[in-house]
Scaffold this motif. Sequence first.
Motif, short mmCIF file in Angstrom:
data_model
loop_
_atom_site.label_atom_id
_atom_site.label_comp_id
_atom_site.label_asym_id
_atom_site.label_seq_id
_atom_site.Cartn_x
_atom_site.Cartn_y
_atom_site.Cartn_z
N ARG A 157 0.83 -1.21 0.00
CA ARG A 157 0.00 0.00 0.00
C ARG A 157 0.87 1.26 0.00
N GLU A 158 1.95 1.22 0.75
CA GLU A 158 2.86 2.37 0.79
C GLU A 158 3.49 2.60 -0.60
N SER A 159 3.87 1.51 -1.25
CA SER A 159 4.47 1.61 -2.58
C SER A 159 3.48 2.20 -3.57
N GLN A 160 2.23 1.75 -3.50
CA GLN A 160 1.21 2.24 -4.43
C GLN A 160 0.95 3.74 -4.19
N ARG A 161 0.93 4.15 -2.93
CA ARG A 161 0.73 5.58 -2.63
C ARG A 161 1.88 6.41 -3.20
N THR A 162 3.10 5.89 -3.06
CA THR A 162 4.27 6.60 -3.59
C THR A 162 4.17 6.70 -5.11
N ILE A 163 3.80 5.60 -5.75
CA ILE A 163 3.66 5.59 -7.21
C ILE A 163 2.59 6.59 -7.65
N ASP A 164 1.45 6.61 -6.97
CA ASP A 164 0.38 7.53 -7.32
C ASP A 164 0.85 8.99 -7.19
N ASP A 165 1.54 9.29 -6.09
CA ASP A 165 2.02 10.66 -5.87
C ASP A 165 3.04 11.06 -6.94
N GLU A 166 3.94 10.14 -7.26
CA GLU A 166 4.99 10.49 -8.22
C GLU A 166 4.45 10.53 -9.66
N MET A 167 3.41 9.78 -9.94
CA MET A 167 2.77 9.88 -11.25
C MET A 167 2.13 11.25 -11.42
N LYS A 168 1.52 11.77 -10.35
CA LYS A 168 0.95 13.12 -10.40
C LYS A 168 2.05 14.16 -10.62
N ALA A 169 3.17 13.97 -9.92
CA ALA A 169 4.29 14.89 -10.08
C ALA A 169 4.87 14.82 -11.49
N LEU A 170 4.94 13.61 -12.05
CA LEU A 170 5.43 13.43 -13.42
C LEU A 170 4.51 14.11 -14.42
N ALA A 171 3.21 13.96 -14.24
CA ALA A 171 2.25 14.61 -15.13
C ALA A 171 2.45 16.12 -15.11
N GLY A 172 2.65 16.68 -13.91
CA GLY A 172 2.87 18.11 -13.80
C GLY A 172 4.16 18.54 -14.49
N ALA A 173 5.23 17.75 -14.31
CA ALA A 173 6.51 18.08 -14.93
C ALA A 173 6.41 18.03 -16.45
N LEU A 174 5.70 17.04 -16.97
CA LEU A 174 5.54 16.92 -18.43
C LEU A 174 4.70 18.07 -18.98
N GLU A 175 3.65 18.47 -18.26
CA GLU A 175 2.83 19.58 -18.72
C GLU A 175 3.65 20.88 -18.75
N ARG A 176 4.59 21.03 -17.82
CA ARG A 176 5.45 22.22 -17.77
C ARG A 176 6.60 22.10 -18.76
N ARG A 177 6.75 20.92 -19.37
CA ARG A 177 7.87 20.63 -20.28
C ARG A 177 9.20 20.71 -19.53
N ASP A 178 9.17 20.27 -18.26
CA ASP A 178 10.37 20.21 -17.42
C ASP A 178 11.00 18.84 -17.61
#
Length: 205
Positions: A157-178
């Motif tokens: 469960r901890e791993s899945q929460r980390t994955i979910d959080d980092e997927m959101k961060a990745l989506a934001g970085a890609l939208e910013r073209r970072d």
Amino acid sequence: RFYSRCARCSVELLDIVSCASCGTLQPPPDLNMSYFKLFSPKQEPHCTVDLQLLKSRYHAAMLLCHPDRAINGCDKVSSEAWSGWLTRAYSCLRDPWCRAKHIYRLVCLCGKESAVEDNDNRDSQLGLSPLELSQILDLREEIESLEDKDVLQLRLRESQRTIDDEMKALAGALERRDCTSSAHLINRLTYWRNMKEAIEAKLQK
């Protein structure tokens, strides 16, 4: 490469697969083609996808390149190539992880393949700090030694929460073209996804 006009009648294409005017199946795209444009020629890469719309466009595109529509041997070959492309693109875009890596390739690497996005089945230290790598390796060692299924479920469960959080961060970085942050997050996610798979494998024993 995207052909903006029909290869046979030169009419402007409304659909990348087939000409609406003469029905000619267009030449298959090259390897660097955006999967998004296969289903909507003017669509730019985006982390959020309407899955129902994607599914309907996939089915419509597959009908356009169905082998039964092939007039000659050349069209038959193109039809088979298109079917493979469309199926591969659809499978990728409906999966958030594959979709994010595809966007990274398009936005940050101009469509070229990269070790950053092709490391799901092997370890890579690319982009990780010594502290991050140490934490992840320590957790992996803990997982390998754990036998208590309740603790394993907790770690899952901890791993899945980390994955979910980092997927959101990745989506934001890609939208910013970072691209720097995107590459870093992709590598972190690769480790965490592998960790989750290792936990799931232990739980199934």
